[in-house]
Design a protein around this motif. Structure first.
Motif, PDB file in Angstrom:
ATOM      1  N   PHE A  10       0.847  -1.205   0.000  1.00 56.59           N
ATOM      2  CA  PHE A  10       0.000   0.000   0.000  1.00 56.59           C
ATOM      3  C   PHE A  10       0.876   1.246   0.000  1.00 56.59           C
ATOM      4  N   THR A  11       1.967   1.201   0.758  1.00 55.91           N
ATOM      5  CA  THR A  11       2.900   2.329   0.787  1.00 55.91           C
ATOM      6  C   THR A  11       3.589   2.490  -0.552  1.00 55.91           C
ATOM      7  N   GLU A  12       3.985   1.371  -1.163  1.00 57.13           N
ATOM      8  CA  GLU A  12       4.624   1.425  -2.473  1.00 57.13           C
ATOM      9  C   GLU A  12       3.689   2.021  -3.520  1.00 57.13           C
ATOM     10  N   PHE A  13       2.401   1.713  -3.381  1.00 63.33           N
ATOM     11  CA  PHE A  13       1.409   2.222  -4.318  1.00 63.33           C
ATOM     12  C   PHE A  13       0.920   3.627  -3.943  1.00 63.33           C
ATOM     13  N   ARG A  14       1.545   4.210  -2.899  1.00 58.70           N
ATOM     14  CA  ARG A  14       1.183   5.542  -2.412  1.00 58.70           C
ATOM     15  C   ARG A  14      -0.257   5.605  -1.928  1.00 58.70           C
ATOM     16  N   CYS A  15      -0.665   4.564  -1.258  1.00 59.44           N
ATOM     17  CA  CYS A  15      -1.990   4.493  -0.629  1.00 59.44           C
ATOM     18  C   CYS A  15      -1.810   4.128   0.848  1.00 59.44           C
ATOM     19  N   GLY A  16      -0.864   4.799   1.496  1.00 59.60           N
ATOM     20  CA  GLY A  16      -0.511   4.464   2.877  1.00 59.60           C
ATOM     21  C   GLY A  16      -1.664   4.576   3.850  1.00 59.60           C
ATOM     22  N   ALA A  17      -2.497   5.612   3.686  1.00 61.23           N
ATOM     23  CA  ALA A  17      -3.624   5.807   4.596  1.00 61.23           C
ATOM     24  C   ALA A  17      -4.637   4.674   4.447  1.00 61.23           C
ATOM     25  N   MET A  18      -4.850   4.224   3.220  1.00 62.68           N
ATOM     26  CA  MET A  18      -5.759   3.109   2.986  1.00 62.68           C
ATOM     27  C   MET A  18      -5.217   1.832   3.639  1.00 62.68           C
ATOM     28  N   GLY A  19      -3.903   1.609   3.525  1.00 63.96           N
ATOM     29  CA  GLY A  19      -3.297   0.436   4.147  1.00 63.96           C
ATOM     30  C   GLY A  19      -3.392   0.479   5.658  1.00 63.96           C
ATOM     31  N   ALA A  20      -3.173   1.658   6.243  1.00 68.12           N
ATOM     32  CA  ALA A  20      -3.259   1.806   7.701  1.00 68.12           C
ATOM     33  C   ALA A  20      -4.684   1.555   8.180  1.00 68.12           C
ATOM     34  N   ARG A  21      -5.651   2.043   7.407  1.00 71.91           N
ATOM     35  CA  ARG A  21      -7.052   1.833   7.789  1.00 71.91           C
ATOM     36  C   ARG A  21      -7.426   0.358   7.657  1.00 71.91           C
ATOM     37  N   LEU A  43     -12.343   2.736   3.424  1.00 67.08           N
ATOM     38  CA  LEU A  43     -10.947   2.770   2.991  1.00 67.08           C
ATOM     39  C   LEU A  43     -10.690   3.923   2.021  1.00 67.08           C
ATOM     40  N   ILE A  44     -11.603   4.109   1.080  1.00 71.28           N
ATOM     41  CA  ILE A  44     -11.461   5.188   0.100  1.00 71.28           C
ATOM     42  C   ILE A  44     -11.514   6.548   0.791  1.00 71.28           C
ATOM     43  N   ASP A  45     -12.453   6.698   1.733  1.00 70.39           N
ATOM     44  CA  ASP A  45     -12.584   7.966   2.464  1.00 70.39           C
ATOM     45  C   ASP A  45     -11.304   8.278   3.244  1.00 70.39           C
ATOM     46  N   ALA A  46     -10.703   7.251   3.838  1.00 73.00           N
ATOM     47  CA  ALA A  46      -9.465   7.448   4.606  1.00 73.00           C
ATOM     48  C   ALA A  46      -8.340   7.940   3.705  1.00 73.00           C
ATOM     49  N   GLU A  47      -8.237   7.360   2.513  1.00 73.16           N
ATOM     50  CA  GLU A  47      -7.170   7.759   1.588  1.00 73.16           C
ATOM     51  C   GLU A  47      -7.411   9.162   1.047  1.00 73.16           C
ATOM     52  N   VAL A  48      -8.658   9.488   0.723  1.00 76.92           N
ATOM     53  CA  VAL A  48      -8.990  10.824   0.216  1.00 76.92           C
ATOM     54  C   VAL A  48      -8.676  11.880   1.264  1.00 76.92           C
ATOM     55  N   GLU A  53      -5.212  16.291   3.321  1.00 73.99           N
ATOM     56  CA  GLU A  53      -4.388  16.859   4.393  1.00 73.99           C
ATOM     57  C   GLU A  53      -2.970  17.129   3.910  1.00 73.99           C
ATOM     58  N   ARG A  54      -2.417  16.211   3.134  1.00 79.44           N
ATOM     59  CA  ARG A  54      -1.064  16.402   2.619  1.00 79.44           C
ATOM     60  C   ARG A  54      -1.008  17.583   1.641  1.00 79.44           C
ATOM     61  N   LYS A  55      -2.048  17.714   0.838  1.00 79.17           N
ATOM     62  CA  LYS A  55      -2.093  18.813  -0.123  1.00 79.17           C
ATOM     63  C   LYS A  55      -2.156  20.155   0.603  1.00 79.17           C
ATOM     64  N   ILE A  56      -2.981  20.221   1.643  1.00 82.10           N
ATOM     65  CA  ILE A  56      -3.102  21.456   2.418  1.00 82.10           C
ATOM     66  C   ILE A  56      -1.781  21.789   3.096  1.00 82.10           C
ATOM     67  N   ALA A  57      -1.143  20.774   3.680  1.00 81.67           N
ATOM     68  CA  ALA A  57       0.143  20.983   4.349  1.00 81.67           C
ATOM     69  C   ALA A  57       1.183  21.519   3.366  1.00 81.67           C
ATOM     70  N   LYS A  58       1.161  21.014   2.142  1.00 86.44           N
ATOM     71  CA  LYS A  58       2.105  21.464   1.116  1.00 86.44           C
ATOM     72  C   LYS A  58       1.837  22.919   0.741  1.00 86.44           C
ATOM     73  N   LEU A  59       0.574  23.287   0.606  1.00 84.64           N
ATOM     74  CA  LEU A  59       0.216  24.656   0.262  1.00 84.64           C
ATOM     75  C   LEU A  59       0.595  25.622   1.376  1.00 84.64           C
ATOM     76  N   VAL A  60       0.366  25.203   2.627  1.00 84.37           N
ATOM     77  CA  VAL A  60       0.719  26.041   3.780  1.00 84.37           C
ATOM     78  C   VAL A  60       2.229  26.266   3.828  1.00 84.37           C
ATOM     79  N   LYS A  61       2.988  25.209   3.611  1.00 93.02           N
ATOM     80  CA  LYS A  61       4.451  25.326   3.621  1.00 93.02           C
ATOM     81  C   LYS A  61       4.937  26.240   2.505  1.00 93.02           C
ATOM     82  N   ARG A  62       4.357  26.076   1.330  1.00 92.02           N
ATOM     83  CA  ARG A  62       4.775  26.869   0.171  1.00 92.02           C
ATOM     84  C   ARG A  62       4.391  28.338   0.329  1.00 92.02           C
TER      85      ARG A  62
END
Length: 252
Positions: A10-21, A43-48, A53-62
């Motif tokens: 799941f991490t390799e496929f960049r779906c880490g949140a789905m794997g954790a859930r 599972l889909i909701d967790a990944e979305v 959250e990651r997108k927002i964090a990136k925008l805040v940092k930038r």
């Protein structure tokens, strides 16, 4: 049966949140009552949610906020501040950003205008808007350095200020600016007019900005592009630095 290797994929496929859930579902019997479709939806909701959250964090940092954790939820509405919570919440919905409007926040030093400006900037990031935060003196210094470098970086720097969905300029006209920087500011505001939203935070009223800009015509052009039709927020009340210092002392 799922193995650690399966979860690692799941991490390799960049779906880490789905794997954790999914791991939570496997380990917790409470999920057994859910149907297959319900589990997939979860599972889909967790990944979305994680990707958002990651997108927002990136925008805040930038954005380059001085206070990256500033948020509308933490703004303090003391009676003496004469700050409308309903108004701030409406602004945090960012319709004015989408309408390419301007907001001007004015108060004396330490009244919290910078925090509110950055909190509204964070709200814009949450709406997936591209935000640039800068103090006016820092912006001028950066442009001057890029211009002196004569390597093309000036055009890249000024373009980022012209094209940001929301440009926040803090400590506006705290100190006078040189003619060359007044020209930079005019070019930025002229390019943004009708194309991008701008938020100004200043200790001075717009009619006092004239005194900090060389050239009456240039000053008038800049003032008109910022202040005309802008939403104004005037903050009064006590020093928020002193307020929080006293509050923290009492809590300790």
């Amino acid at each position: 049966m799922l193995t650690e290797e399966d979860f690692h994929r799941f991490t390799e496929f960049r779906c880490g949140a789905m794997g954790a859930r999914l791991r939570e579902m496997v380990d917790d019997p409470a999920f057994d009552a859910m149907t297959f479709e319900e589990k997939m939806k979860d599972l889909i909701d967790a990944e979305v949610a994680s990707r958002q959250e990651r997108k927002i964090a990136k925008l805040v940092k930038r954005a380059g906020f001085k206070i990256p954790d500033a948020c509308v939820e933490d703004i303090v509405y003391l009676p003496d501040r004469k700050l409308s919570k309903d108004r701030i919440l409406r602004l945090s919905e960012c319709r004015w950003v989408e309408d390419r409007g301007n907001v001007v926040i004015i108060s004396k030093t330490s009244r919290g205008k910078s925090y509110i400006a950055q909190a509204l900037g964070t709200a814009a990031c949450r709406k997936a808007h591209d935000v640039v935060y800068t103090r006016l003196s820092d912006m001028c210094s950066k442009l001057n350095q890029a211009r002196d470098a004569n390597d093309g970086s000036y055009y890249e720097t000024i373009s980022s200020l012209k094209l940001a969905t929301l440009l926040i300029i803090d400590d506006f006209m705290t100190t006078p600016i040189k003619t060359v920087n007044a020209i930079d500011l005019f070019e930025i505001m002229e390019a943004r007019e009708g194309l991008g939203a701008t938020l100004i935070a200043s200790q001075l009223e717009p009619n006092e900005w004239y005194l900090r800009i060389e050239g009456e015509l240039m000053a008038d052009s800049i003032l008109n592009r910022i202040a005309t039709g802008a939403t104004f927020i005037d903050i009064e009340g006590p020093s928020m630095r002193e307020y929080f210092a006293k509050k923290n002392a009492k809590e300790q």
